[in-house]
Design an enzyme around this catalytic site. Structure first.
Site, PDB file in Angstrom:
ATOM      1  N   HIS A 198       0.820  -1.210   0.000  1.00 24.73           N
ATOM      2  CA  HIS A 198       0.000   0.000   0.000  1.00 24.73           C
ATOM      3  C   HIS A 198       0.854   1.259   0.000  1.00 24.73           C
ATOM      4  O   HIS A 198       2.061   1.245   0.281  1.00 24.73           O
ATOM      5  CB  HIS A 198      -0.958   0.000   1.197  1.00 24.73           C
ATOM      6  CG  HIS A 198      -0.291   0.076   2.547  1.00 24.73           C
ATOM      7  ND1 HIS A 198       0.040   1.265   3.151  1.00 24.73           N
ATOM      8  CD2 HIS A 198       0.089  -0.894   3.416  1.00 24.73           C
ATOM      9  CE1 HIS A 198       0.581   1.035   4.338  1.00 24.73           C
ATOM     10  NE2 HIS A 198       0.641  -0.275   4.509  1.00 24.73           N
ATOM     11  N   CYS A 210       2.505  -4.986   6.955  1.00 26.85           N
ATOM     12  CA  CYS A 210       2.271  -4.795   5.528  1.00 26.85           C
ATOM     13  C   CYS A 210       3.437  -4.030   4.902  1.00 26.85           C
ATOM     14  O   CYS A 210       4.299  -3.503   5.612  1.00 26.85           O
ATOM     15  CB  CYS A 210       0.961  -4.053   5.297  1.00 26.85           C
ATOM     16  SG  CYS A 210      -0.506  -5.069   5.623  1.00 26.85           S
TER      17      CYS A 210
END
Length: 504
Positions: free
Chosen positions: A405, A424
């Protein structure tokens, strides 16, 4: 083979190999050994160059059996019996060696204990041997006893280089607290010049002689060393640089060897198009048609929230995404603040969503259950400039809820060590990546930015799923064997070294 414990694990491959050929000999033609037999013995004799233990493969003295065969004159029964023994010995030795060389010394279940869950190399060794013997067409390197990946070959060169350094006595230790300044003399300079000799031209070293002045050439070499080791490239001597310099050559050799082992676990070949993130390097690379198309910095999980090592397939790009607060963050960071300040969520552009998908008044929520299985709500941050996922995220569905992301905290990409996330992977150029991945779906850069500006979440499927690899290599080398090391940020190397070298 069953009578030899070292061969027992490879009996399956031998059964498959001989069954497919109706139990005819594989290494003989007209009672003469095929040339591949000697090639095999030569390759196996150099196993130490691969970081393998040669003694593991000398289970049968094949040379002695061949000598016995050469001494047989007219005893055809004896000849036939020896040919069978030699044939089985060669096949068993190949499977024993190839299993370690191509599939890895550690078994698949052991690699998971070594924090590696990337899909495995599933090379069928019986078919590989058929290719070696010229009985099956293959364009893959194993038909010539060669490694499957050039990155492995480069590390093999690095291993040879570092073993030469070790044989020459290793490298000098740089004193802790040592300091240098360009143009100024320092007692540490001779040791520093020797330590950096591989990065300095021989003419420069010769001209410097016994000088203890820290000159521009030495500063440039120091900067290059720092770049190669993922350190801030300042050209100045600091404690972190000294720490890296003083890692013993023996430790670096072991580090190269275990990274060669990791390359054995990688599938025989990557797909033509794929994305790979090397976690300790903090870098993402995208390949198209087997060639690097894009490269960018990434931010990975900190040690307590380490980014897992695994592989999957990317399916969607999400534009203007919501950020669903993970249970741990919700329990430890968000819930206590909401309990003391009912207006916290709105101030942070967050909302509570019920199971029916509708907004819920935060004051009606029992926040003591937040982050547990009894909490019937989703807390999320709305799309926009405050969103932790930035303008886009990249989904490859997995049970760990790991994805790539964007991030509003772009200043963190200026750090050389970038382990700041909760697990992440944050990417440096998310819009570039999204535009490339969606190039054949009707979504160009302009359309992507238009959607992002609306602050309305939009899932866009990829035209074709893209393989994604999150890997953990702490050493890489170029074609000359010049190696670059990365910090073992999660301690995976320590565990793997113990597991690997205890099996040799």
């Amino acid at each position: 083979m069953n009578s030899k414990p070292a061969f027992a694990d490879d009996l399956y491959w031998a059964m498959q190999f001989y069954k497919a050929r109706d139990y005819k000999l594989g290494w003989f033609k007209n009672h003469e050994l095929v040339p591949e037999s000697q090639k095999l013995l030569n390759v196996v004799s150099k196993s130490a160059e691969e970081g393998l233990e040669l003694s593991n493969y000398g289970v049968v003295d094949i040379s002695a059996l061949i000598k016995d065969l050469q001494g047989v004159k007219r005893d055809l029964d004896k000849r036939d019996q020896l040919e069978k023994e030699i044939d089985i010995a060669l096949s068993a030795t190949y499977f024993n060696w190839a299993s370690d060389y191509y599939r890895g010394v550690l078994e698949p279940r052991e690699t998971k204990k070594a924090d590696w869950d990337v899909k495995r190399n599933r090379m069928k060794l019986d078919l590989a041997l058929q290719s070696v013997l010229g009985e099956r067409e293959s364009n893959l390197p194993y038909k010539d006893f060669q490694p499957m990946h050039p990155e492995y070959s480069n590390l093999k060169k690095a291993l040879a280089n570092y073993r030469r350094i070790k044989a020459a006595g290793g490298w000098p230790k740089i004193p802790a607290g040592a300091s240098v300044a360009v143009g100024q003399p320092s007692s540490v300079v001779p040791a520093l010049r020797k330590r950096l000799a591989a990065l300095i031209s021989q003419d420069t070293i010769k001209n410097a002689g016994a000088s203890n002045v820290f000159d521009q050439n030495l500063s440039a070499a120091l900067k290059k060393f720092q770049e190669q080791n993922g350190l801030p490239a300042t050209g100045k001597l600091n404690s972190e640089t000294v720490r890296f310099m003083n890692i013993p050559v023996e430790d670096r050799i072991r580090q190269v060897v275990i990274n060669m082992e990791r390359w054995r676990w990688i599938p025989q070949s990557f797909e033509p198009n794929y994305l790979i993130v090397n976690i300790p390097e903090f870098r993402l690379r995208l390949y198209e048609g087997g060639k690097e198309k894009m490269s960018m910095k990434v931010i990975v999980g900190k040690e307590l929230n380490s980014t897992p090592v695994f592989s999957d397939q990317m399916e969607h790009v999400v534009l203007a995404p919501y950020w669903n607060i993970p249970p741990g963050i919700l329990k430890d960071e968000i819930a206590p603040k909401v309990a003391s300040n009912p207006g916290f969520l709105e101030a942070m552009d967050m909302e509570v969503i019920g199971k029916d998908g509708n907004p819920v008044d935060p004051t009606s929520v029992d926040w003591s259950a937040a982050g547990t299985g009894n909490f019937p709500y989703t807390v999320r941050r709305r799309p926009g400039p405050k969103n932790d996922l930035g303008q886009v995220k990249f989904i490859f569905p997995n049970s760990m809820n790991i994805y790539l992301h964007d991030t509003p905290s772009t200043e963190l990409f200026n750090q050389s060590k970038r382990d700041f996330s909760h697990g992440c992977v944050r990417v440096e150029k998310p819009i570039d990546l999204a535009a490339y991945l969606l190039r054949d779906t009707g979504w160009d850069r302009s359309k992507i930015m238009d959607q992002v500006s609306k602050h309305e979440e939009k899932y866009v499927p990829l035209k074709k799923k893209l393989p994604v690899y999150l890997v953990y290599f702490t050493a890489s080398a170029d074609a000359s064997g010049r190696v670059r090391f990365y910090d073992d940020i999660y301690g995976h190397d320590s565990k793997l070294k113990f597991m690997y070298f205890s099996k040799l």
